[in-house]
Enzyme design. Structure first.
Site, mmCIF file in Angstrom:
data_model
loop_
_atom_site.group_PDB
_atom_site.id
_atom_site.type_symbol
_atom_site.label_atom_id
_atom_site.label_comp_id
_atom_site.label_asym_id
_atom_site.label_seq_id
_atom_site.Cartn_x
_atom_site.Cartn_y
_atom_site.Cartn_z
ATOM 1 N N ASP A 1 -10.588 1.305 -4.389
ATOM 2 C CA ASP A 1 -10.293 2.735 -4.425
ATOM 3 C C ASP A 1 -10.942 3.452 -5.606
ATOM 4 O O ASP A 1 -10.730 4.662 -5.783
ATOM 5 C CB ASP A 1 -8.778 2.958 -4.505
ATOM 6 C CG ASP A 1 -8.078 2.687 -3.183
ATOM 7 O OD1 ASP A 1 -8.680 2.964 -2.132
ATOM 8 O OD2 ASP A 1 -6.935 2.193 -3.197
ATOM 9 N N GLU B 1 1.752 -0.529 -4.936
ATOM 10 C CA GLU B 1 0.717 0.426 -5.337
ATOM 11 C C GLU B 1 1.402 1.729 -5.753
ATOM 12 O O GLU B 1 1.787 2.548 -4.918
ATOM 13 C CB GLU B 1 -0.268 0.707 -4.202
ATOM 14 C CG GLU B 1 -1.396 1.630 -4.662
ATOM 15 C CD GLU B 1 -2.159 2.276 -3.517
ATOM 16 O OE1 GLU B 1 -3.274 2.787 -3.763
ATOM 17 O OE2 GLU B 1 -1.653 2.301 -2.386
ATOM 18 N N ASP C 1 0.829 -1.201 0.000
ATOM 19 C CA ASP C 1 0.000 0.000 0.000
ATOM 20 C C ASP C 1 0.872 1.264 0.000
ATOM 21 O O ASP C 1 1.894 1.325 0.687
ATOM 22 C CB ASP C 1 -0.902 -0.007 1.238
ATOM 23 C CG ASP C 1 -1.941 1.087 1.215
ATOM 24 O OD1 ASP C 1 -2.723 1.137 0.257
ATOM 25 O OD2 ASP C 1 -1.971 1.886 2.174
#
Length: 587
Positions: free
Chosen positions: A419, A353, A324
């Protein structure tokens, strides 16, 4: 020829070892500016007996440049090379010391790839090339054990809010592994599972313990073992950029200020650590005061987090990590992270990410892959009518040229996630457009991922609406869409050419959103025809053979006088294939 547009450097994505015997070379020229490019190659210690020329293939184009590519297999793992670029009667040579109209005696001023060292090779997990991922947000997937529901859990299927709970857990995942196998996916990506006060779990309090509302460590181990028994890989989400403000070391900083032994675990700009005019006095994820940012350069922080990464790989046997906010963590940390994870499991898959060009992380010393949001943005814009075929082909070509081939083969391609708004919603709930995007996803280079529920028609706008509960009542599912996903997953899994074969745009149209492209390896050749418009269209492209079949029906499709003409309904597609006969075959 525009010399200023020509570019090559002997490193990164322009010259790299693909395997222990093969070097890939790339060179850039102005689009539609040259006739051909030839790589002059050889061993600098014995040029006379080792040199040979390779005609390079135009692998991709974008709106400004053409990209030429060649694979070289040097006998002694060393390579000296230059490029001869020609247009009509004009020829120039790209050399290490500039562009010249005459070639010096080889290998003077040639580029060099000094030696293919196996230890330096960028190796990606082979299984990731074959993977079809399914992203699970555990809290919204299935409630398998109501006894561990958090306080105030709402009835399943209610409206998602930023802070509400519906009771999804790991037992729910275990209960539905049959369904996931029936769909055909063979890898699962879980959003965070560790102790956290939120429903999304991206603010972690305890990195070594499964959140009790999901189960416990032993249950996760059981889930992983059962997945492995069924041939499913498991990737967890690592949140190493920041933690929860309830994380005990940060609570110590809040209590003791600059006297805390953990003060250097975080980026505290002034004490006390507090909120002043809405802005924390310490660095955070975004400006969320409940997510303080780790100082990953601190030795104690690094040791703690690397032990966490190793623990879940070694003890629970997970197959990889999704990282992340990976671009906001220092590169030194990620280099050490890779060493620790790959020592625990050399085949672990590491996905960062990063939402933009990610080459910095994809040179073999940090990640295997990244979440390919530039891919999803380009694909969704095209299939939503935002560009014509020529522009789309250029954008896709540019994306392919961002990374070495081994990365392109396992880059994490997605069309939606926790997201982003739901795929069907983004496409105006037009299933025809959705199917085109999914066909492209499963016939393009890279590792595809499905966001839970997209396959049965879940809709939703931005977070939290995109995080609805999974619908398990088949009467409320779009089963026709589900069967379409199954069909595309199986087509990809059954054909190596759709996983590792070359990709090339064959036909793209200006002022017209239609494309024809190919995937091919040494055995099978696919062509994919797409009418991304509201009117029926017939697309045409020259075809030299007449042995084409429809990949979904098996129907023979025969060109007319060397020209394949494919009639398509509005927002229609067709996938054709042929077996490539080996030379000398009588079949």
């Amino acid at each position: 020829m525009l010399l200023e547009a020509m570019y090559h450097v002997p490193r990164d994505k322009w010259a790299y070892a693909y395997d222990t015997e093969t070097i890939h070379l790339r060179v850039r020229t102005k689009r539609d500016d040259v006739d051909y490019v030839v790589a002059l190659t050889g061993d600098k210690y014995d040029w006379q007996h080792t040199s040979y020329d390779i005609i390079m293939e135009k692998a991709a184009s974008d709106d400004k440049f053409d990209y030429w590519e060649a694979a070289v297999r040097p006998k002694y793992k060393r390579l000296s090379y230059t490029f001869r670029v020609s247009k009509g009667m004009e020829t120039v040579y790209l050399l290490d010391n500039g562009i010249r109209s005459e070639c010096p005696p080889p290998p003077n001023h040639f580029y060099e790839f000094p030696y293919i060292h196996g230890i330096d090779l960028f190796r990606v997990p082979p299984w990731a090339k074959d993977a079809v991922f399914y992203q699970i947000m555990t809290e919204r997937f299935a409630n398998g054990n109501p006894l561990i529901n958090p306080e105030g859990t709402q009835p399943w299927g209610g409206k998602p809010e930023l802070n509400n709970f519906f009771g999804g857990d790991l037992q729910g995942v275990l209960d539905h592994l049959d369904d996931l196998q029936e769909l055909g996916v063979n890898a699962l990506y879980f959003t965070p599972l560790f102790v956290s006060p939120s429903n999304h779990k991206y603010d972690i309090v305890d990195y070594r313990r499964v959140d009790p509302h999901f189960g416990d460590n032993e249950l996760l181990k059981q889930v992983v073992e059962e997945c492995h028994r069924r041939g499913l890989r498991v990737m967890l989400d690592a949140v190493f950029n920041h933690c929860s403000d309830q994380f005990p070391p940060f609570q110590d900083v809040l209590a003791k200020g600059e006297y805390s032994v953990y003060r250097d675990w975080f980026h505290v700009n002034s004490f006390p650590a507090e909120i002043v005019d809405g802005i924390p006095t310490y660095d955070t994820f975004g400006f969320y005061s409940n997510m303080p940012k780790f100082n990953t350069a601190n030795h104690e922080v690094k040791s703690y987090l690397l032990e966490v990464a190793e623990y879940w790989i070694k003890e629970i046997k997970v197959d990889g990590w999704r990282l992340d906010v990976a671009n906001e963590v220092d590169h030194h940390f990620w280099r050490d992270f890779r060493k620790v994870v790959k020592a625990a499991n050399p085949d672990a898959y590491i996905v960062g990410e990063v939402w933009s060009d990610s080459l910095t992380w994809l040179l073999g010393d940090q990640f295997d892959s990244v979440m390919n949001y530039p891919f999803s943005g380009t694909v969704l814009e095209f299939f939503n009518g935002g560009m014509d075929g020529i522009t789309f082909g250029h954008r896709i070509g540019g994306l392919l040229m961002r990374y070495p081939q081994q990365t392109n083969e396992v880059v994490f391609n997605l069309l939606g996630s926790h997201d982003t708004p739901r795929l069907l919603t983004v496409l105006g709930e037009d299933k025809r457009k959705l199917k085109l995007t999914v066909v492209f996803l499963f016939t393009f280079m890279g590792t595809p991922c499905i966001y839970y529920g997209d396959e049965i028609g879940l809709t939703g706008y931005e977070d939290p609406d995109c995080r609805k509960c999974m619908e398990w009542d088949q009467g409320k599912q779009d089963r026709e869409l589900y069967d379409f996903y199954r069909m595309m997953i199986n087509l990809r899994k059954e054909n190596k050419a759709l996983r590792e074969g070359r990709f090339r745009i064959l036909q793209a149209y200006e002022h017209d959103p239609c494309i024809v492209y190919e995937r091919a390896d040494e055995l099978i050749h696919f062509t994919v025809w797409m009418n991304n418009s509201s009117q029926p269209r017939t697309l045409s492209h020259p075809m030299e053979t007449s042995d084409w079949l429809d990949a979904l029906t098996g129907e023979a499709v025969v060109p007319e006088r060397g020209m394949m003409n494919v009639a398509l309904e509005p927002y229609g597609y067709r996938i054709l294939f042929r077996h490539i006969m080996e030379e000398g075959s009588n079949d």
